[in-house]
Design an enzyme around this catalytic site. Structure first.
Site, mmCIF file in Angstrom:
data_model
loop_
_atom_site.group_PDB
_atom_site.id
_atom_site.type_symbol
_atom_site.label_atom_id
_atom_site.label_comp_id
_atom_site.label_asym_id
_atom_site.label_seq_id
_atom_site.Cartn_x
_atom_site.Cartn_y
_atom_site.Cartn_z
ATOM 1 N N HIS A 89 0.628 -1.185 0.088
ATOM 2 C CA HIS A 89 0.008 -0.211 -0.105
ATOM 3 C C HIS A 89 1.005 1.323 0.005
ATOM 4 O O HIS A 89 1.433 1.426 1.100
ATOM 5 C CB HIS A 89 -0.935 -0.108 1.079
ATOM 6 C CG HIS A 89 -1.931 0.870 1.262
ATOM 7 N ND1 HIS A 89 -2.738 1.367 2.299
ATOM 8 C CD2 HIS A 89 -2.137 1.892 0.422
ATOM 9 C CE1 HIS A 89 -3.626 2.318 1.928
ATOM 10 N NE2 HIS A 89 -2.998 2.836 1.038
ATOM 11 N N ARG B 40 0.844 4.591 0.381
ATOM 12 C CA ARG B 40 -0.022 5.399 1.108
ATOM 13 C C ARG B 40 0.468 7.034 0.701
ATOM 14 O O ARG B 40 1.542 7.277 0.255
ATOM 15 C CB ARG B 40 0.039 5.499 2.608
ATOM 16 C CG ARG B 40 -0.656 4.332 2.911
ATOM 17 C CD ARG B 40 -0.676 4.170 4.538
ATOM 18 N NE ARG B 40 -1.645 5.401 4.988
ATOM 19 C CZ ARG B 40 -2.768 5.217 5.619
ATOM 20 N NH1 ARG B 40 -3.315 3.803 5.639
ATOM 21 N NH2 ARG B 40 -3.696 6.041 5.970
ATOM 22 N N HIS C 149 4.768 3.897 5.362
ATOM 23 C CA HIS C 149 5.588 2.768 5.371
ATOM 24 C C HIS C 149 6.194 2.489 4.080
ATOM 25 O O HIS C 149 7.356 2.928 3.776
ATOM 26 C CB HIS C 149 4.949 1.600 5.942
ATOM 27 C CG HIS C 149 3.331 1.577 5.313
ATOM 28 N ND1 HIS C 149 3.032 1.448 4.008
ATOM 29 C CD2 HIS C 149 2.143 1.190 6.070
ATOM 30 C CE1 HIS C 149 1.644 1.372 4.057
ATOM 31 N NE2 HIS C 149 1.407 1.237 5.193
ATOM 32 N N GLU D 177 -2.133 -1.420 -3.388
ATOM 33 C CA GLU D 177 -3.155 -0.792 -2.752
ATOM 34 C C GLU D 177 -2.963 0.667 -2.902
ATOM 35 O O GLU D 177 -1.733 1.143 -2.574
ATOM 36 C CB GLU D 177 -3.380 -1.454 -1.372
ATOM 37 C CG GLU D 177 -3.648 -2.536 -1.329
ATOM 38 C CD GLU D 177 -3.869 -3.260 0.182
ATOM 39 O OE1 GLU D 177 -4.354 -4.446 0.261
ATOM 40 O OE2 GLU D 177 -3.536 -2.442 1.150
ATOM 41 N N THR E 225 -4.556 1.441 10.227
ATOM 42 C CA THR E 225 -4.554 0.825 9.163
ATOM 43 C C THR E 225 -5.945 1.323 8.391
ATOM 44 O O THR E 225 -6.683 2.146 8.853
ATOM 45 C CB THR E 225 -4.390 -0.568 9.364
ATOM 46 O OG1 THR E 225 -4.405 -1.227 8.496
ATOM 47 C CG2 THR E 225 -5.864 -0.883 10.395
ATOM 48 N N HIS F 21 -8.127 -8.344 5.546
ATOM 49 C CA HIS F 21 -8.185 -7.353 6.638
ATOM 50 C C HIS F 21 -8.682 -8.246 8.010
ATOM 51 O O HIS F 21 -9.863 -8.623 8.060
ATOM 52 C CB HIS F 21 -9.290 -6.227 6.457
ATOM 53 C CG HIS F 21 -8.931 -5.270 7.330
ATOM 54 N ND1 HIS F 21 -8.003 -4.260 7.134
ATOM 55 C CD2 HIS F 21 -9.557 -4.598 8.655
ATOM 56 C CE1 HIS F 21 -7.897 -3.122 8.246
ATOM 57 N NE2 HIS F 21 -8.825 -3.684 9.015
ATOM 58 N N HIS G 124 -0.585 -8.445 8.312
ATOM 59 C CA HIS G 124 -0.210 -8.437 9.821
ATOM 60 C C HIS G 124 0.188 -9.581 10.447
ATOM 61 O O HIS G 124 1.100 -9.736 11.128
ATOM 62 C CB HIS G 124 -1.250 -7.491 10.584
ATOM 63 C CG HIS G 124 -0.801 -7.019 12.014
ATOM 64 N ND1 HIS G 124 -1.286 -7.792 12.875
ATOM 65 C CD2 HIS G 124 -0.037 -6.068 12.559
ATOM 66 C CE1 HIS G 124 -0.811 -7.497 14.231
ATOM 67 N NE2 HIS G 124 0.070 -6.453 14.056
#
Length: 239
Positions: A43, A45, A50, A70, A100, A191, A214
């Site tokens: 992802h 962002r 990250h 993502e 998240t 998720h 995760h």
């Protein structure tokens, strides 16, 4: 047999905690693939908390399976995706204050912007998925605006406080899969899924890919990334 997409965002989170160069998500992706991952998910962002642009560019060159990006449906992210050309993009909601991704996209409210992003990405040869809650109205609009896939947000199932609540959430997921399939939409899920609950969702059938991060990275701290990926892959494929 379902596929496993390994999300490596948390490797980058650990790296960014010190602002250094390790651990490297690129190395983690290679280990995950060697261990049997069917794809790598990251992802990027808007706040770059990250995964960094550098990671995306190198992963595009090194990932041997398939790369799923993502991203928010912004002009910046669409332009980046079109320049890097991952196999797939999953459009997700994004809030700077969240730890998240919290909940699925509201496709009904944002359908015009999402439709435009979908069209641009598909024109670039990229498969597009929308991360949404298992809501029939959201699925119908996702189909209407031309998505190739939906990714069912399984957070409510994973966070269920009782057996009864969990069963109700499983029914929602099962009905969502059936509706999506009826509309010829591909179906992924993710998720909050972990080694204790993923088999219940995988047993539904009809879900092509599970994107999990995760839980795998948490287990990897204790048993190593190779073992963590192999264990999850077995649960997903043979539920």
């Amino acid at each position: 047999m379902a596929r496993l997409g390994v999300n490596i965002d948390h490797v980058a989170t650990l790296r960014q905690a010190r602002g250094g160069t390790e651990p490297d998500p690129v190395a983690a992706a290679a280990i995950a693939e060697f261990a049997g991952a069917d794809g790598i998910t990251i992802h990027l962002r808007e706040d770059r908390r990250h995964i960094q642009d550098r990671d995306l560019k190198i992963l595009r060159q090194t990932v041997q399976t398939r790369l799923n990006l993502e991203m928010a449906a912004t002009d910046e992210m669409v332009a980046i995706a079109l320049s890097v050309k991952p196999e797939a993009c999953t459009l997700v909601p994004e809030k700077r204050a969240e730890l998240t991704t919290e909940g699925g996209l509201d496709v009904r409210i944002h359908q015009e912007a999402l439709k435009l992003a979908i069209e641009k990405l598909q024109a670039g040869g990229i498969i597009v998925s929308l991360f949404i809650d298992p809501d029939p109205d959201q699925i119908k609009v996702a189909n209407k605006i031309g998505a190739d896939y939906i990714e069912i947000h399984t957070g409510s199932f994973a966070e269920a406080k009782s057996w009864k609540e969990e069963e109700l959430e499983l029914i929602k997921i099962e009905n969502a899969v059936k509706l999506a399939r009826k509309l010829d939409l591909g179906v992924n899920a993710g998720h909050g899924l972990n080694y204790n609950n993923v088999k219940k969702v995988a047993a539904i059938g009809g879900i092509e890919e599970f994107n999990i991060g995760h839980s795998i990275m948490s287990r990897a701290i204790l048993v190593g990334l190779d073992r963590a990926v192999r264990d999850m892959s077995e649960l997903v494929r043979y539920a």
